[in-house]
Design a protein around this motif. Structure first.
Motif, PDB file in Angstrom:
ATOM      1  N   ALA A 199       0.760  -1.141  -0.019  1.00 54.94           N
ATOM      2  CA  ALA A 199      -0.076   0.000   0.193  1.00 54.94           C
ATOM      3  C   ALA A 199       0.483   1.389  -0.227  1.00 54.94           C
ATOM      4  CB  ALA A 199      -1.118   0.233   1.215  1.00 54.94           C
ATOM      5  N   LEU A 200       2.435   0.867   0.352  1.00 49.56           N
ATOM      6  CA  LEU A 200       3.082   2.265   0.191  1.00 49.56           C
ATOM      7  C   LEU A 200       3.045   3.107  -1.390  1.00 49.56           C
ATOM      8  CD1 LEU A 200       6.370   0.606   1.978  1.00 49.56           C
ATOM      9  CD2 LEU A 200       4.627   2.246   2.187  1.00 49.56           C
ATOM     10  N   PRO A 201       2.863   4.706  -1.346  1.00 48.55           N
ATOM     11  CA  PRO A 201       2.465   5.022  -2.239  1.00 48.55           C
ATOM     12  C   PRO A 201       3.875   5.464  -2.746  1.00 48.55           C
ATOM     13  CG  PRO A 201       2.670   6.275   0.226  1.00 48.55           C
ATOM     14  CD  PRO A 201       2.663   5.452   0.354  1.00 48.55           C
ATOM     15  N   GLY A 202       4.214   6.399  -3.593  1.00 50.47           N
ATOM     16  CA  GLY A 202       5.028   6.759  -4.610  1.00 50.47           C
ATOM     17  C   GLY A 202       5.391   6.343  -6.152  1.00 50.47           C
ATOM     18  N   PRO A 203       6.355   6.466  -6.683  1.00 51.99           N
ATOM     19  CA  PRO A 203       6.335   6.733  -7.799  1.00 51.99           C
ATOM     20  C   PRO A 203       6.704   4.948  -8.304  1.00 51.99           C
ATOM     21  CG  PRO A 203       8.526   7.263  -6.935  1.00 51.99           C
ATOM     22  CD  PRO A 203       7.288   7.602  -5.984  1.00 51.99           C
ATOM     23  N   VAL A 204       7.187   4.025  -7.709  1.00 52.52           N
ATOM     24  CA  VAL A 204       6.945   2.719  -7.885  1.00 52.52           C
ATOM     25  C   VAL A 204       6.160   2.089  -6.731  1.00 52.52           C
ATOM     26  CG1 VAL A 204       9.099   0.658  -6.875  1.00 52.52           C
ATOM     27  CG2 VAL A 204       9.726   2.742  -7.284  1.00 52.52           C
ATOM     28  N   SER A 205       6.201   1.020  -7.553  1.00 52.65           N
ATOM     29  CA  SER A 205       4.867   0.505  -7.703  1.00 52.65           C
ATOM     30  C   SER A 205       5.291  -0.592  -5.326  1.00 52.65           C
ATOM     31  CB  SER A 205       4.442  -1.034  -8.043  1.00 52.65           C
ATOM     32  OG  SER A 205       3.573  -1.992  -8.115  1.00 52.65           O
ATOM     33  N   GLY A 206       3.518  -0.978  -5.307  1.00 56.29           N
ATOM     34  CA  GLY A 206       4.388  -1.008  -3.696  1.00 56.29           C
ATOM     35  C   GLY A 206       4.389  -3.032  -3.521  1.00 56.29           C
ATOM     36  N   PHE A 207       3.920  -3.329  -4.902  1.00 54.58           N
ATOM     37  CA  PHE A 207       4.844  -5.111  -5.277  1.00 54.58           C
ATOM     38  C   PHE A 207       6.076  -4.778  -5.742  1.00 54.58           C
ATOM     39  CE2 PHE A 207       0.450  -4.454  -7.938  1.00 54.58           C
ATOM     40  CZ  PHE A 207      -0.156  -5.157  -6.253  1.00 54.58           C
ATOM     41  N   ALA A 208       6.572  -3.960  -6.043  1.00 48.74           N
ATOM     42  CA  ALA A 208       8.079  -3.994  -6.299  1.00 48.74           C
ATOM     43  C   ALA A 208       8.495  -3.554  -5.466  1.00 48.74           C
ATOM     44  CB  ALA A 208       8.586  -2.911  -6.667  1.00 48.74           C
ATOM     45  N   TYR A 209       8.677  -3.531  -3.865  1.00 54.07           N
ATOM     46  CA  TYR A 209       9.409  -3.206  -2.571  1.00 54.07           C
ATOM     47  C   TYR A 209       9.232  -4.678  -1.610  1.00 54.07           C
ATOM     48  CZ  TYR A 209       8.752   2.260  -2.183  1.00 54.07           C
ATOM     49  OH  TYR A 209       8.927   3.427  -2.853  1.00 54.07           O
TER      50      TYR A 209
END
Length: 449
Positions: A199-209
């Motif tokens: 659910a983290l916002p930002g330019p990178v997808s949360g799936f990538a995290y």
């Protein structure tokens, strides 16, 4: 002779002398140590590193197991494609669980474990890459899941066969308890972390995290595999080539030994008839205001608590009887939890079921690792991997189909009751299993080489 009696002293008994207190403290400490998890296997450096690597990497793998279906749903908005994720993993797990076990019996298990772990790690990096690039290819994701499942099944077969070679036979139950306890900690922590990072916002997808964290944590498994000593096959005669003949040899060995057959039968019955997780969303929506998270976490929480208080498990010799009792307890607790109309009560009862499941898992694994000769242990672990991974998935199908034909409550409660009855009847009927003594009836001495 005097008729007088001494006057009664109304004062209370004197307080214990100072010397009594240390003795009482020692007694309590001894009792607590007897119930606490047996940590003696941690004194073995190879096992300790293996457990650390497994536990750390398992948390990361749970992030991927949550992220993949959520990403597939985000791409397709279809539950059917989410179901394909489970199917993509099931077939390779069964196939490579059996074949990977045959390979583990003819090659150095350390090399096999490391090689399969590297493949798993590379696939996680590929999942990360496709997310960063924005491919959004469902079939690519499903293909990567299939490859990763095959590598996981192979590494699991090798790791399970490694344990009896590095741990003395009397500590194998304790080692398995630690393994399952650490795994259940990962089942609690991994999804919670995944829910946050996805659910983290930002330019990178949360799936990538999620995939990136998995890739980083999985390096612990690679490290632990590299630090293992060479574990070549323990056999006489020329080396064999793994193939279907070797797989069949393992299945024939199981078929000829009722104790091994029953260790698989009772597990399949428990998972197919009484695994309620497919019903959690519907029941949570109907009774608990949609609070499904606690239901998914409850079984693992109970297993962790049981693992931390499991000092007694390794002292039980009648492991067949203990396994039957544990699975009957699982079925009864699952059935009662299906009747609960308060969330806290359902969670408590599912946790009790999870505790029983931890006990049964330890005894099933221990029977396999100590009953079979070393040259067959890889194949035994391959069958174990296929059953453990496949049983819950078949249970999901059974639960969903029964709920569709009746109701979720009938499916949940009826499955638990059926599990308890069937396992008790079958367990009592197979006398060699019911009477199995882990010391007197074990046909081989499985001390590490």
């Amino acid at each position: 002779m005097s008729n007088e009696t001494e006057p009664h002293d109304p004062s209370p008994d004197p307080a214990p002398q100072p010397d009594d207190a240390p003795e009482q403290a020692r007694t309590w400490r001894s009792l607590l140590r007897g119930q606490a998890v047996d940590t003696r296997p941690l004194r073995i450096p190879e096992y300790k590193r293996l457990l650390i690597g497994q536990g750390t990497s398992f948390i990361g793998s749970m992030l991927t197991q949550v992220a993949v279906p959520v990403e597939v749903y985000a791409i397709t908005r279809s539950s059917l494609y989410v179901g394909f994720v489970g199917l993509a993993g099931l077939v390779p797990i069964v196939a490579f669980g059996l074949y990977g076990g045959a390979i583990a019996d003819v090659v150095d298990r350390r090399r096999l474990y490391f090689g399969a772990s590297v493949i798993t790690w590379v696939v996680t990096l590929a999942l990360l890459a496709q997310t960063l690039v924005g491919i959004d290819g469902v079939w690519l994701i499903l293909g990567l899941v299939a490859v990763q499942s095959a590598a996981f099944a192979t590494s699991s077969s090798a790791r399970g066969a490694i344990i009896p070679r590095i741990v003395p036979v009397d500590l194998v139950p304790a080692a398995n308890t630690l393994n399952f306890t650490v795994g259940n900690v990962g089942q609690v922590a991994g999804p919670l972390i995944a829910g946050l990072v996805i659910a983290l916002p930002g330019p990178v997808s949360g799936f990538a995290y999620a995939y990136a964290i998995d890739a980083v944590l999985f390096t612990a498994a690679l490290w632990s595999a590299l630090r293992l000593p060479p574990i070549p096959p323990d056999r006489d005669g020329p080396a064999k080539r793994p193939g279907m003949r070797e797989v069949l040899e393992g299945l024939v060995f199981i078929a000829k030994n009722p104790v091994l057959v029953m260790s698989f039968v009772v597990d399949i019955v428990a998972m197919v008839l009484a695994m309620p997780r497919a019903l959690f969303p519907a029941v949570a929506d109907d009774r608990f205001g949609g609070q499904v998270g606690p239901l998914y976490a409850a079984i693992a929480i109970g297993s962790v608590i049981a693992g931390l208080s499991s000092g007694w498990i390794g002292k039980v010799r009648r492991q067949g009887r203990a396994l039957v009792v544990a699975i009957v307890g699982w079925g009864v607790a699952v059935a009662l939890s299906g009747l609960a109309h308060s969330l806290w009560l359902a969670v408590v009862l599912l946790a009790v079921a999870g505790a029983a499941d931890l006990v049964s898992a330890v005894y099933r694994q221990t029977i396999l690792q100590t009953y079979a000769p070393d040259e067959l242990r890889g194949r035994m672990q391959g069958v174990f991997t296929a059953v453990v991974a496949g049983g819950p998935r078949l249970g999901d199908v059974r639960a969903g189909a029964t709920a569709a034909a009746t109701t979720a409550t009938v499916s949940w409660v009826g499955g638990g009751i059926a599990c308890a009855v069937v396992v008790l009847v079958v367990g009592l009927a197979v006398r060699s299993f019911w009477r199995y003594d882990a010391v007197a009836d074990r046909p081989v001495v499985a001390d590490p080489a």
